[in-house]
Design a protein around this motif. Structure first.
Motif, PDB file in Angstrom:
ATOM      1  N   PRO A   1      19.392   4.276 -10.362  1.00 32.04           N
ATOM      2  CA  PRO A   1      20.711   4.918 -10.508  1.00 32.04           C
ATOM      3  C   PRO A   1      21.627   4.545  -9.346  1.00 32.04           C
ATOM      4  N   ASN A   2      22.893   4.398  -9.638  1.00 34.22           N
ATOM      5  CA  ASN A   2      23.880   4.096  -8.599  1.00 34.22           C
ATOM      6  C   ASN A   2      24.469   5.405  -8.065  1.00 34.22           C
ATOM      7  N   ARG A   3      23.576   6.225  -7.524  1.00 33.63           N
ATOM      8  CA  ARG A   3      23.944   7.522  -6.966  1.00 33.63           C
ATOM      9  C   ARG A   3      22.827   7.984  -6.043  1.00 33.63           C
ATOM     10  N   ILE A   4      23.091   9.011  -5.246  1.00 35.23           N
ATOM     11  CA  ILE A   4      22.057   9.606  -4.395  1.00 35.23           C
ATOM     12  C   ILE A   4      21.188  10.487  -5.286  1.00 35.23           C
ATOM     13  N   TRP A   5      20.024   9.982  -5.649  1.00 35.81           N
ATOM     14  CA  TRP A   5      19.224  10.655  -6.670  1.00 35.81           C
ATOM     15  C   TRP A   5      18.030  11.433  -6.095  1.00 35.81           C
ATOM     16  N   THR A   6      17.813  11.368  -4.778  1.00 33.73           N
ATOM     17  CA  THR A   6      16.741  12.141  -4.171  1.00 33.73           C
ATOM     18  C   THR A   6      17.100  12.443  -2.723  1.00 33.73           C
ATOM     19  N   THR A   7      16.514  13.475  -2.189  1.00 35.49           N
ATOM     20  CA  THR A   7      16.667  13.790  -0.767  1.00 35.49           C
ATOM     21  C   THR A   7      15.326  13.687  -0.049  1.00 35.49           C
ATOM     22  N   GLU A   8      14.351  13.062  -0.683  1.00 34.20           N
ATOM     23  CA  GLU A   8      13.014  12.914  -0.120  1.00 34.20           C
ATOM     24  C   GLU A   8      12.727  11.439   0.172  1.00 34.20           C
ATOM     25  N   GLY A   9      11.838  11.203   1.128  1.00 29.71           N
ATOM     26  CA  GLY A   9      11.431   9.840   1.456  1.00 29.71           C
ATOM     27  C   GLY A   9      10.333   9.351   0.544  1.00 29.71           C
ATOM     28  N   ILE A  10      10.634   9.256  -0.737  1.00 25.85           N
ATOM     29  CA  ILE A  10       9.652   8.881  -1.751  1.00 25.85           C
ATOM     30  C   ILE A  10       9.878   7.430  -2.173  1.00 25.85           C
ATOM     31  N   THR A  11       9.035   6.979  -3.088  1.00 28.40           N
ATOM     32  CA  THR A  11       9.148   5.611  -3.603  1.00 28.40           C
ATOM     33  C   THR A  11       9.656   5.642  -5.030  1.00 28.40           C
TER      34      THR A  11
ATOM     35  N   CYS B   1      21.105   9.836   6.041  1.00 29.22           N
ATOM     36  CA  CYS B   1      20.407  10.296   4.838  1.00 29.22           C
ATOM     37  C   CYS B   1      18.968   9.773   4.798  1.00 29.22           C
ATOM     38  N   ILE B   2      18.080  10.569   4.220  1.00 28.49           N
ATOM     39  CA  ILE B   2      16.727  10.108   3.929  1.00 28.49           C
ATOM     40  C   ILE B   2      16.789   9.219   2.688  1.00 28.49           C
ATOM     41  N   ARG B   3      16.222   8.038   2.798  1.00 27.74           N
ATOM     42  CA  ARG B   3      16.335   7.057   1.713  1.00 27.74           C
ATOM     43  C   ARG B   3      14.983   6.771   1.076  1.00 27.74           C
ATOM     44  N   PRO B   4      14.944   6.498  -0.219  1.00 24.10           N
ATOM     45  CA  PRO B   4      13.685   6.136  -0.874  1.00 24.10           C
ATOM     46  C   PRO B   4      13.323   4.672  -0.627  1.00 24.10           C
ATOM     47  N   TYR B   5      12.049   4.377  -0.799  1.00 22.90           N
ATOM     48  CA  TYR B   5      11.567   2.996  -0.808  1.00 22.90           C
ATOM     49  C   TYR B   5      11.667   2.449  -2.231  1.00 22.90           C
ATOM     50  N   LEU B   6      11.630   1.116  -2.357  1.00 26.16           N
ATOM     51  CA  LEU B   6      11.828   0.525  -3.673  1.00 26.16           C
ATOM     52  C   LEU B   6      10.525   0.497  -4.488  1.00 26.16           C
ATOM     53  N   ILE B   7       9.530  -0.291  -4.057  1.00 30.85           N
ATOM     54  CA  ILE B   7       8.288  -0.452  -4.823  1.00 30.85           C
ATOM     55  C   ILE B   7       7.106  -0.424  -3.860  1.00 30.85           C
ATOM     56  N   ASP B   8       6.071   0.342  -4.192  1.00 22.02           N
ATOM     57  CA  ASP B   8       4.832   0.399  -3.411  1.00 22.02           C
ATOM     58  C   ASP B   8       3.630   0.135  -4.319  1.00 22.02           C
ATOM     59  N   PHE B   9       2.635  -0.555  -3.751  1.00 25.12           N
ATOM     60  CA  PHE B   9       1.323  -0.698  -4.376  1.00 25.12           C
ATOM     61  C   PHE B   9       0.311  -0.052  -3.438  1.00 25.12           C
ATOM     62  N   ASP B  10      -0.431   0.908  -3.945  1.00 21.77           N
ATOM     63  CA  ASP B  10      -1.375   1.663  -3.120  1.00 21.77           C
ATOM     64  C   ASP B  10      -2.751   1.639  -3.785  1.00 21.77           C
ATOM     65  N   GLY B  11      -3.749   1.117  -3.062  1.00 19.35           N
ATOM     66  CA  GLY B  11      -5.109   1.090  -3.594  1.00 19.35           C
ATOM     67  C   GLY B  11      -5.270   0.164  -4.781  1.00 19.35           C
ATOM     68  N   CYS B  12      -4.556  -0.960  -4.780  1.00 15.98           N
ATOM     69  CA  CYS B  12      -4.628  -1.928  -5.877  1.00 15.98           C
ATOM     70  C   CYS B  12      -5.381  -3.181  -5.417  1.00 15.98           C
ATOM     71  N   ASN B  13      -6.296  -3.669  -6.252  1.00 11.94           N
ATOM     72  CA  ASN B  13      -7.107  -4.826  -5.907  1.00 11.94           C
ATOM     73  C   ASN B  13      -6.975  -5.910  -6.979  1.00 11.94           C
ATOM     74  N   ASN B  14      -7.170  -7.159  -6.541  1.00  8.58           N
ATOM     75  CA  ASN B  14      -7.006  -8.296  -7.454  1.00  8.58           C
ATOM     76  C   ASN B  14      -5.621  -8.236  -8.109  1.00  8.58           C
ATOM     77  N   LEU B  15      -4.625  -8.287  -7.271  1.00  5.42           N
ATOM     78  CA  LEU B  15      -3.235  -8.096  -7.663  1.00  5.42           C
ATOM     79  C   LEU B  15      -2.471  -9.397  -7.482  1.00  5.42           C
ATOM     80  N   ALA B  16      -1.614  -9.735  -8.456  1.00  3.01           N
ATOM     81  CA  ALA B  16      -0.787 -10.935  -8.364  1.00  3.01           C
ATOM     82  C   ALA B  16       0.651 -10.590  -8.722  1.00  3.01           C
ATOM     83  N   LEU B  17       1.594 -11.071  -7.890  1.00  2.00           N
ATOM     84  CA  LEU B  17       3.029 -10.948  -8.171  1.00  2.00           C
ATOM     85  C   LEU B  17       3.629 -12.336  -8.101  1.00  2.00           C
TER      86      LEU B  17
END
Length: 543
Positions: free
Chosen positions: A244-254, A288-304
């Motif tokens: 979204p092109n707006r401030i959509w959260t006030t938490e440091g989430i992903t 402002c507290i800003r979110p992160y874009l994309i996280d991978f957590d606990g992923c194995n054999n991963l290809a991007l």
């Protein structure tokens, strides 16, 4: 071309890249293998062509962590693991990934061949997305391989164990549009993506989650895609995904996160847009507290591969507690003055290969955090940025461990720093076994930095403890600096930097009549080899 026998071999090698080569010989030429790999680790072979009389690639004992991709193979005998175990020998092969290849007019396609009487193992092998055309036997596992000139025991005295072998196919396609995604950039499609993901992840056979081209899918809230999945999943992104092109959260989430997923392949021609401009403005004006874009957590054999990320509110891409990861040909962009928009952060992860990618952002192209080892970074284009960094490490008295990092064949330009290690006073642990080599530097303020006094000036610093830095090599580093001081090595008197090596470092001022540059060195021990410009005065011995 036209070797008398095998063309190319690698024995007892590590951190090897083979890209875009061609090997040819007549299809009936005997034993003219393309590449043989033995007793070697951390190998990447990509984008190459083989037309020969035997195996295009043959993997022998002692070999692990091999990525083979985007190959054209034929005529040939295909891609083989083995033969192994001849004469009762012990063989060990593991962590082999062969994908996105074409094999044609060949005797076999993908093959594992072992002799009776041998012992050891072949394990953790994946063959996926392989196109086979006019091949006699496309898939082979043969534990009875023989030339018939060697005796084969009636009873097998040693067993050769084959397990975790995967032959992955595309399987069913789960199109997000079929799960009510609209793709008009206005209606929130996050629930449709979740439904499509859950269906693909639950499939008992390999599946593809498909984001079609020509549409702009709005993900309007934080979305978590979770495993474990029942089979490998391809995530093909050919359309665009936008925040979204707006401030959509006030938490440091992903914004989009992937948790506990094995054998995930994310690729495509699409763009993922974090709509960061509104967040950077809010940060600059109101912290402002800003979110992160994309996280991978606990992923194995991963290809991007091949995707584009742009305008993250903060960090773009993170990998935490991941292993056996390949990132190839991705692009990450944000304005050079966008705050804290790192490209990739890696933490508590192992066996990482990042290659052939482009970063133009407002912070580190790649930042390596504690708990990370066995990382290969190559063929990168990085700038504008803050360069490629290890750290920061040891903040708040924490213990940091980073080792086996190899950065090579890369270009860094119009950046604050080039290649950098940064640690906080008061921390402990180590950074060791790091090599930076064949790096081109252009218009970079400080091309080479080791700083054991990193701080944000808000935290008290202890002068007694520091993260130990040792066995670091800077080899074949060349280019230009925008400042007179091109090399800054500031190490702690309590825990000095040891066993540093500088070899063939040639730096100059980017412009002006006086292009001379200098280096500052504090509490650093090691040696210089060949030409080093500027002069880097390291102490020779450390008691």
């Amino acid at each position: 071309m036209n070797a008398l026998r095998r063309h190319l071999a690698f024995n007892q090698c590590t951190h090897l890249m083979v890209k875009g080569i061609t090997i040819t010989a007549p299809g009936d030429s005997p034993n003219t293998d393309g590449i043989n790999i033995a007793d070697s680790q951390n190998i990447k072979i990509t984008g190459s062509t083989f037309a020969i009389g035997d195996d295009s690639i043959a993997i022998s004992s002692g070999t692990s962590n091999v990525s083979i991709s985007n190959m054209t193979c034929g005529p040939s005998h295909g891609i083989s693991i083995g033969s192994l175990g001849r004469g009762g020998t012990v063989a060990e092969v593991e962590q082999i990934h062969v994908f996105n290849c074409n094999i044609f007019q060949s005797m076999t396609g993908v093959r594992i061949k072992t002799w009776q009487g041998g012992s050891g193992y072949v394990k953790d092998v994946t063959f996926e997305r392989i196109n086979i055309t006019q091949v006699a036997t496309p898939i082979v596992i043969n534990q009875f391989y023989t030339y018939y000139s060697s005796p084969v025991a009636g009873t097998v005295v040693g067993f050769y164990f084959l397990f975790l072998i995967k032959f992955a196919t595309a399987g069913r396609i789960y199109n997000v549009v079929d799960y009510e995604a609209v793709g008009d950039g206005t209606i929130d499609d996050s629930q449709a993506f979740m439904k499509a993901w859950n269906a693909a992840c639950s499939d008992a056979t390999p599946a593809t989650l498909f984001v079609p081209p020509g549409k702009n899918f709005l993900i309007g809230t934080a979305t978590s895609l979770r495993g474990p999945c029942n089979s490998p999943v391809n995530f093909q992104i050919d359309g665009n995904i936008t925040a979204p092109n707006r401030i959509w959260t006030t938490e440091g989430i992903t914004w989009i996160s992937f948790y506990n997923i094995n054998n995930l392949n994310l690729y495509g021609q699409g763009t993922i847009n974090g709509q960061g401009a509104i967040w950077w403005d809010c940060w600059n004006k109101h912290n402002c507290i800003r979110p992160y874009l994309i996280d991978f957590d606990g992923c194995n054999n991963l290809a991007l591969s091949n995707i584009t990320l742009m305008n993250g509110p903060r960090r773009h891409l993170a990998f935490h507690q991941c292993t056996h990861l390949t990132v190839e040909g991705i692009t990450i962009t944000a304005p050079g003055d966008s705050p804290n928009t790192d490209g990739i952060n890696i933490a508590d992860s192992q066996n990482i290969n990042i290659t052939g990618s482009t970063f133009a952002i407002g912070d580190d192209c790649i930042a390596i955090s504690s708990g990370t080892s066995n990382v290969s970074i190559s063929n990168m284009t990085c700038g504008p940025s803050h360069g490629i960094s290890i750290g920061s490490l040891g903040r708040g008295g924490t213990v940091a461990e980073v080792e086996q990092i190899h950065v090579f064949n890369s270009n860094i330009f119009q950046s604050m720093t080039g290649i950098r290690i940064k640690t906080w006073q008061g921390g402990s642990g180590y950074v060791k076994d790091v090599t930076f080599e064949r790096i081109n530097i252009t218009q970079v303020a400080t091309p080479i930095v080791i700083n054991q006094f990193y701080t944000d000036y808000s935290s008290p610093a202890s002068k007694e403890d520091a993260v130990a830095i040792s066995n670091v090599k800077f080899m074949n580093i060349q280019g230009t600096s925008t400042k007179e001081m091109a090399v800054c090595i500031r190490c702690s008197a309590a825990v000095p930097c040891t066993n540093l090596t500088f070899g063939t470092v040639t730096l100059a001022r980017d412009e002006g009549d006086n292009r001379t540059v200098s280096a500052t060195v504090e509490n650093a021990y090691g040696m210089s080899e060949g030409i080093t410009i500027p002069l880097i005065s390291l102490s020779k011995k450390f008691a």
